[in-house]
Design a protein around this motif. Structure first.
Motif, PDB file in Angstrom:
ATOM      1  N   GLN A 148       0.890  -1.249  -0.096  1.00  0.00           N
ATOM      2  CA  GLN A 148       0.055  -0.099  -0.144  1.00  0.00           C
ATOM      3  C   GLN A 148       0.953   1.356   0.102  1.00  0.00           C
ATOM      4  O   GLN A 148       0.700   2.079  -0.958  1.00  0.00           O
ATOM      5  N   CYS A 149       1.728   1.350   1.120  1.00  0.00           N
ATOM      6  CA  CYS A 149       2.867   2.542   0.977  1.00  0.00           C
ATOM      7  C   CYS A 149       3.559   2.660  -0.217  1.00  0.00           C
ATOM      8  O   CYS A 149       3.612   3.802  -0.726  1.00  0.00           O
ATOM      9  N   ASP A 150       4.075   1.621  -0.941  1.00  0.00           N
ATOM     10  CA  ASP A 150       4.791   1.817  -2.108  1.00  0.00           C
ATOM     11  C   ASP A 150       3.899   2.084  -3.255  1.00  0.00           C
ATOM     12  O   ASP A 150       4.243   2.956  -4.206  1.00  0.00           O
ATOM     13  N   GLU A 151       2.644   1.729  -3.389  1.00  0.00           N
ATOM     14  CA  GLU A 151       1.806   2.000  -4.454  1.00  0.00           C
ATOM     15  C   GLU A 151       1.377   3.802  -4.519  1.00  0.00           C
ATOM     16  O   GLU A 151       1.480   4.384  -5.233  1.00  0.00           O
ATOM     17  N   ILE A 152       1.223   3.982  -3.124  1.00  0.00           N
ATOM     18  CA  ILE A 152       0.820   5.380  -2.919  1.00  0.00           C
ATOM     19  C   ILE A 152       2.033   6.181  -3.234  1.00  0.00           C
ATOM     20  O   ILE A 152       1.952   7.355  -3.920  1.00  0.00           O
ATOM     21  N   VAL A 153       3.253   6.147  -2.864  1.00  0.00           N
ATOM     22  CA  VAL A 153       4.592   6.679  -2.921  1.00  0.00           C
ATOM     23  C   VAL A 153       4.811   6.611  -4.375  1.00  0.00           C
ATOM     24  O   VAL A 153       5.246   7.816  -4.998  1.00  0.00           O
ATOM     25  N   GLN A 154       4.596   5.876  -5.242  1.00  0.00           N
ATOM     26  CA  GLN A 154       5.076   5.523  -6.781  1.00  0.00           C
ATOM     27  C   GLN A 154       3.966   6.635  -7.382  1.00  0.00           C
ATOM     28  O   GLN A 154       4.453   7.198  -8.084  1.00  0.00           O
ATOM     29  N   ALA A 155       2.642   6.683  -6.872  1.00  0.00           N
ATOM     30  CA  ALA A 155       1.963   7.436  -7.596  1.00  0.00           C
ATOM     31  C   ALA A 155       2.020   9.057  -7.248  1.00  0.00           C
ATOM     32  O   ALA A 155       2.279   9.944  -8.081  1.00  0.00           O
ATOM     33  N   TYR A 156       2.289   9.357  -6.178  1.00  0.00           N
ATOM     34  CA  TYR A 156       2.418  10.800  -5.423  1.00  0.00           C
ATOM     35  C   TYR A 156       3.902  10.749  -4.784  1.00  0.00           C
ATOM     36  O   TYR A 156       3.697  10.490  -3.358  1.00  0.00           O
ATOM     37  N   PRO A 157       4.703  10.938  -5.205  1.00  0.00           N
ATOM     38  CA  PRO A 157       6.258  10.616  -4.625  1.00  0.00           C
ATOM     39  C   PRO A 157       6.617  11.631  -3.600  1.00  0.00           C
ATOM     40  O   PRO A 157       6.062  12.660  -3.222  1.00  0.00           O
ATOM     41  N   ARG A 158       7.093  11.194  -2.385  1.00  0.00           N
ATOM     42  CA  ARG A 158       7.761  12.006  -1.354  1.00  0.00           C
ATOM     43  C   ARG A 158       8.993  12.529  -1.894  1.00  0.00           C
ATOM     44  O   ARG A 158       9.789  11.660  -2.073  1.00  0.00           O
ATOM     45  N   GLU A 159       9.233  13.767  -2.010  1.00  0.00           N
ATOM     46  CA  GLU A 159      10.470  14.132  -2.576  1.00  0.00           C
ATOM     47  C   GLU A 159      11.831  13.736  -1.563  1.00  0.00           C
ATOM     48  O   GLU A 159      11.445  13.629  -0.389  1.00  0.00           O
ATOM     49  N   SER A 160      12.948  13.806  -2.355  1.00  0.00           N
ATOM     50  CA  SER A 160      13.931  13.645  -1.555  1.00  0.00           C
ATOM     51  C   SER A 160      14.065  14.670  -0.313  1.00  0.00           C
ATOM     52  O   SER A 160      14.031  15.927  -0.756  1.00  0.00           O
ATOM     53  N   GLY A 161      14.230  14.319   0.692  1.00  0.00           N
ATOM     54  CA  GLY A 161      14.375  15.201   1.984  1.00  0.00           C
ATOM     55  C   GLY A 161      12.844  15.814   2.448  1.00  0.00           C
ATOM     56  O   GLY A 161      12.833  16.851   2.959  1.00  0.00           O
ATOM     57  N   PHE A 162      12.100  14.866   2.410  1.00  0.00           N
ATOM     58  CA  PHE A 162      10.483  15.469   2.445  1.00  0.00           C
ATOM     59  C   PHE A 162      10.454  15.939   3.965  1.00  0.00           C
ATOM     60  O   PHE A 162       9.898  16.953   4.178  1.00  0.00           O
ATOM     61  N   LYS A 163      10.935  14.962   4.871  1.00  0.00           N
ATOM     62  CA  LYS A 163      10.704  15.514   6.339  1.00  0.00           C
ATOM     63  C   LYS A 163      11.144  16.797   6.575  1.00  0.00           C
ATOM     64  O   LYS A 163      10.734  17.599   7.325  1.00  0.00           O
ATOM     65  N   ARG A 164      12.321  17.290   5.970  1.00  0.00           N
ATOM     66  CA  ARG A 164      12.935  18.646   6.240  1.00  0.00           C
ATOM     67  C   ARG A 164      12.072  19.617   5.432  1.00  0.00           C
ATOM     68  O   ARG A 164      11.701  20.680   5.918  1.00  0.00           O
ATOM     69  N   LYS A 165      11.700  19.173   4.004  1.00  0.00           N
ATOM     70  CA  LYS A 165      10.882  20.182   3.370  1.00  0.00           C
ATOM     71  C   LYS A 165       9.590  20.405   3.970  1.00  0.00           C
ATOM     72  O   LYS A 165       9.212  21.585   3.665  1.00  0.00           O
ATOM     73  N   ILE A 166       9.054  19.455   4.440  1.00  0.00           N
ATOM     74  CA  ILE A 166       7.480  19.713   4.972  1.00  0.00           C
ATOM     75  C   ILE A 166       7.542  20.658   6.108  1.00  0.00           C
ATOM     76  O   ILE A 166       6.713  21.612   6.313  1.00  0.00           O
ATOM     77  N   ILE A 167       8.561  20.319   7.063  1.00  0.00           N
ATOM     78  CA  ILE A 167       8.800  21.449   8.305  1.00  0.00           C
ATOM     79  C   ILE A 167       9.018  22.727   7.812  1.00  0.00           C
ATOM     80  O   ILE A 167       8.497  23.671   8.223  1.00  0.00           O
ATOM     81  N   GLU A 168      10.092  22.998   6.554  1.00  0.00           N
ATOM     82  CA  GLU A 168      10.244  24.321   6.263  1.00  0.00           C
ATOM     83  C   GLU A 168       8.831  24.786   5.713  1.00  0.00           C
ATOM     84  O   GLU A 168       8.683  26.025   5.744  1.00  0.00           O
ATOM     85  N   ALA A 169       8.107  24.189   4.906  1.00  0.00           N
ATOM     86  CA  ALA A 169       7.088  24.583   4.327  1.00  0.00           C
ATOM     87  C   ALA A 169       5.987  24.973   5.314  1.00  0.00           C
ATOM     88  O   ALA A 169       5.297  26.234   5.302  1.00  0.00           O
ATOM     89  N   TYR A 170       5.977  24.350   6.462  1.00  0.00           N
ATOM     90  CA  TYR A 170       5.031  24.836   7.627  1.00  0.00           C
ATOM     91  C   TYR A 170       5.661  26.252   8.224  1.00  0.00           C
ATOM     92  O   TYR A 170       5.089  26.992   8.541  1.00  0.00           O
ATOM     93  N   ALA A 171       7.011  26.121   8.521  1.00  0.00           N
ATOM     94  CA  ALA A 171       7.666  27.181   8.991  1.00  0.00           C
ATOM     95  C   ALA A 171       7.332  28.631   8.189  1.00  0.00           C
ATOM     96  O   ALA A 171       7.104  29.411   8.741  1.00  0.00           O
ATOM     97  N   ARG A 172       7.500  28.493   6.823  1.00  0.00           N
ATOM     98  CA  ARG A 172       7.505  29.604   6.034  1.00  0.00           C
ATOM     99  C   ARG A 172       6.140  29.884   6.088  1.00  0.00           C
ATOM    100  O   ARG A 172       5.762  31.334   5.686  1.00  0.00           O
ATOM    101  N   GLY A 173       4.974  29.190   6.288  1.00  0.00           N
ATOM    102  CA  GLY A 173       3.658  29.540   6.224  1.00  0.00           C
ATOM    103  C   GLY A 173       3.203  30.206   7.541  1.00  0.00           C
ATOM    104  O   GLY A 173       2.303  30.775   7.500  1.00  0.00           O
ATOM    105  N   MET A 174       4.164  30.090   8.507  1.00  0.00           N
ATOM    106  CA  MET A 174       3.722  30.661   9.821  1.00  0.00           C
ATOM    107  C   MET A 174       4.811  31.967  10.520  1.00  0.00           C
ATOM    108  O   MET A 174       4.473  32.466  11.543  1.00  0.00           O
TER     109      MET A 174
END
Length: 213
Positions: A148-174
């Protein structure tokens, strides 16, 4: 043509298509893909637990749940979740959805980062939070199969460094409205992101209030 990922059909009605077009045109690919994965993880939980929910409304809520991070809201006095919920409400009103369902989507988005509350509310509210938390911090990760995880991530990939990038996206929005993070997990984001950020402390507010005792 219907698109099915990990056994879940991606809604493709008029409203879902409009939501997809609007979000794809205003959000980064990182946030757009995160929203799609959040829908899929939430739907998988819902079907596994035999919950009754409207898949198209779940999809719309997932699409809109991070809209409030966009630059147009940086000067907003509200939590980004509230801006996101308000945007979803405006969208749903244009599509003539009944008020009761609009209110449910609003609540689901507004509470999606509030621990310990959504799981005790309606399936839609619970599933948006569960889907987001799974994709962002791996909550209930072991409840999903590797396929299930593989199919979802293949369809809608988690970018390299997603963990760091999602935190940055939250931070820049706030970062322009740090006061809105009081009492929420968002304070953790700015605490890590901004060396000048200082958390408000509830006990300090109580002890420092104007009351004489």
């Amino acid at each position: 043509m219907k698109k099915t990922i990990a056994g879940i059909e991606i809604p493709d009605g008029v409203m879902a298509q409009a939501a997809t077009a609007q979000i794809r045109g205003t959000e980064s690919e990182l946030i757009f893909h995160h929203s799609l994965r959040a829908f899929l993880f939430g739907a998988l939980i819902g079907y596994r637990e035999s919950l009754t929910f409207d898949a198209e409304l779940l999809y719309v809520a997932a699409m809109f749940h991070n809209v409030g991070l966009n630059v147009k809201y940086h000067r907003s006095p509200y939590r980004f979740e509230v801006d996101s919920a308000n945007a979803a409400r405006d969208f749903l009103r244009r599509h003539v959805v009944i008020d009761r369902l609009i209110d449910e989507v609003w609540t689901a988005i507004a509470l999606h980062t509030t621990p310990g509350i959504p799981e005790h509310m309606s399936p839609l509210v619970a599933l948006i939070s569960a889907g987001v938390q799974m994709d962002v911090r791996g909550a209930r990760y072991d409840d999903f199969t590797a396929q299930q995880c593989d199919e979802i991530v293949q369809a809608y990939p988690r970018e390299s460094g997603f963990k760091r990038k999602i935190i940055e996206a939250y931070a820049r929005g706030m970062e322009h409205r740090p006061e809105t993070t009081f009492g929420t997990v968002n304070a953790d984001v700015l605490d890590r992101w901004d060396p000048n950020y200082r958390r408000l402390n509830f006990c300090g507010l109580v002890l420092g209030s104007d009351w004489p005792n």
